[in-house]
Design a protein around this motif. Structure first.
Motif, short mmCIF file in Angstrom:
data_model
loop_
_atom_site.label_atom_id
_atom_site.label_comp_id
_atom_site.label_asym_id
_atom_site.label_seq_id
_atom_site.Cartn_x
_atom_site.Cartn_y
_atom_site.Cartn_z
N CYS A 96 0.84 -1.20 0.00
CA CYS A 96 0.00 0.00 0.00
C CYS A 96 0.87 1.24 0.00
CB CYS A 96 -0.89 0.03 1.23
SG CYS A 96 -2.04 -1.35 1.29
N ARG A 97 0.49 2.19 -0.80
CA ARG A 97 1.21 3.46 -0.82
C ARG A 97 0.81 4.26 0.41
NH1 ARG A 97 1.63 7.51 -5.76
NH2 ARG A 97 2.78 9.18 -4.72
N ILE A 98 1.82 4.67 1.18
CA ILE A 98 1.56 5.37 2.43
C ILE A 98 2.21 6.75 2.49
CG2 ILE A 98 1.16 3.27 3.76
CD1 ILE A 98 4.09 3.61 4.80
N GLY A 99 2.75 7.22 1.38
CA GLY A 99 3.39 8.53 1.36
C GLY A 99 3.49 9.06 -0.05
N PRO A 100 4.08 10.25 -0.19
CA PRO A 100 4.11 10.90 -1.51
C PRO A 100 5.09 10.31 -2.51
CG PRO A 100 5.22 12.27 0.12
CD PRO A 100 4.62 11.11 0.87
N ASP A 101 6.11 9.57 -2.06
CA ASP A 101 7.12 9.03 -2.97
C ASP A 101 6.62 7.73 -3.59
OD1 ASP A 101 9.36 7.70 -4.15
OD2 ASP A 101 10.70 8.96 -2.94
N THR A 103 8.02 5.71 -5.41
CA THR A 103 9.03 4.66 -5.49
C THR A 103 9.29 4.00 -4.15
OG1 THR A 103 10.11 5.95 -7.23
CG2 THR A 103 11.41 4.19 -6.24
N LYS A 104 9.34 4.79 -3.07
CA LYS A 104 9.76 4.26 -1.78
C LYS A 104 8.66 4.12 -0.73
CE LYS A 104 12.92 7.45 -1.32
NZ LYS A 104 13.98 8.30 -0.80
N ASP A 105 7.57 4.87 -0.84
CA ASP A 105 6.57 4.92 0.23
C ASP A 105 5.51 3.83 0.10
OD1 ASP A 105 7.88 7.03 1.41
OD2 ASP A 105 6.59 8.56 0.55
N TRP A 106 5.92 2.58 0.30
CA TRP A 106 5.02 1.44 0.21
C TRP A 106 5.18 0.59 1.47
CZ3 TRP A 106 1.55 0.87 -3.73
CH2 TRP A 106 1.74 1.71 -4.83
N ALA A 107 4.08 0.05 1.97
CA ALA A 107 4.12 -0.80 3.16
C ALA A 107 3.34 -2.08 2.89
CB ALA A 107 3.52 -0.06 4.36
N PRO A 108 3.86 -3.22 3.35
CA PRO A 108 3.16 -4.49 3.15
C PRO A 108 2.02 -4.68 4.14
CG PRO A 108 5.22 -4.87 4.32
CD PRO A 108 5.17 -3.39 4.00
N GLY A 109 1.02 -5.41 3.69
CA GLY A 109 -0.12 -5.70 4.56
C GLY A 109 -1.03 -6.74 3.95
N LYS A 110 -2.20 -6.89 4.58
CA LYS A 110 -3.16 -7.91 4.16
C LYS A 110 -4.55 -7.27 4.13
CE LYS A 110 -4.49 -10.90 7.21
NZ LYS A 110 -4.56 -11.99 8.19
N ILE A 111 -5.32 -7.57 3.09
CA ILE A 111 -6.68 -7.04 2.97
C ILE A 111 -7.56 -7.73 4.01
CG2 ILE A 111 -8.72 -6.88 1.49
CD1 ILE A 111 -6.74 -6.59 -0.86
N VAL A 148 -2.06 3.03 -5.86
CA VAL A 148 -2.46 3.08 -4.45
C VAL A 148 -2.23 1.73 -3.77
CG1 VAL A 148 -4.44 3.41 -2.92
CG2 VAL A 148 -4.19 4.84 -4.94
N ILE A 149 -2.56 0.65 -4.45
CA ILE A 149 -2.46 -0.70 -3.86
C ILE A 149 -2.10 -1.68 -4.96
CG2 ILE A 149 -4.96 -1.05 -4.12
CD1 ILE A 149 -4.85 -2.77 -1.54
N ARG A 150 -1.15 -2.55 -4.65
CA ARG A 150 -0.75 -3.57 -5.61
C ARG A 150 -0.49 -4.89 -4.89
NH1 ARG A 150 4.85 -0.30 -7.02
NH2 ARG A 150 3.55 1.26 -7.94
#
Length: 155
Positions: A96-101, A103-111, A148-150
């Motif tokens: 999930c994108r959690i910030g403006p960048d 390229t770098k602002d992504w965090a792993p998670g679960k739906i 936003v989400i991948r």
């Protein structure tokens, strides 16, 4: 209608940590003084022709806006069973994108929930996914799009 319309694009910073950090607001102002607005949960530089085509109001909505009538866009519907099919199922591992960048602002998670909504949201407003990030935070994805989400890569 085109001759009577001016389109304005503006990036809007979201102060809510639960939404996309930057949204692109598209305002269609008609010479009659009426207007309509819709948003895309991404920076303007990320908006593609395909995104615009997929999210642009229908002819019927534009005609209502042109005539000064109310028309929801995107359409609001309180019946999640009638919503379009989503790309991911419950339990899918995602980034999930959690910030403006982008390229770098992504965090792993679960739906953990499909068609999520919060009590204070206007009637018919939903986010496609609620996600539990690996760090324990719960967030929602405001749109079902790769910006936003991948899907997370397989381990």
């Amino acid at each position: 209608i085109r001759a009577d319309a001016t389109v304005s694009i503006q990036e809007v910073q979201c102060g809510d940590p639960m939404c996309a950090p930057i949204d692109t607001a598209v305002t269609i102002q008609f010479t009659s003084g009426c207007n309509g607005i819709f948003g895309l949960p991404m920076e303007a530089k990320e908006v593609t022709k395909e995104e615009l085509q997929n999210n642009f109001p229908t002819k019927e909505v534009l005609e209502k806006w042109h005539a000064g009538e109310d028309a929801d866009w995107p359409p609001m519907d309180d019946q999640p069973a009638e919503f379009p099919e989503l790309r991911f199922d419950l339990g899918t591992r995602v980034l999930c994108r959690i910030g403006p960048d982008a390229t770098k602002d992504w965090a792993p998670g679960k739906i953990i929930q499909l068609w999520y909504r919060e009590p204070g949201w206007p009637p018919g407003s939903f986010a496609p996914y609620k996600i539990e990030l690996d760090d324990g935070r719960n967030i929602f994805a405001p749109g079902d799009m790769d910006q936003v989400i991948r899907k997370a890569p397989e381990p």
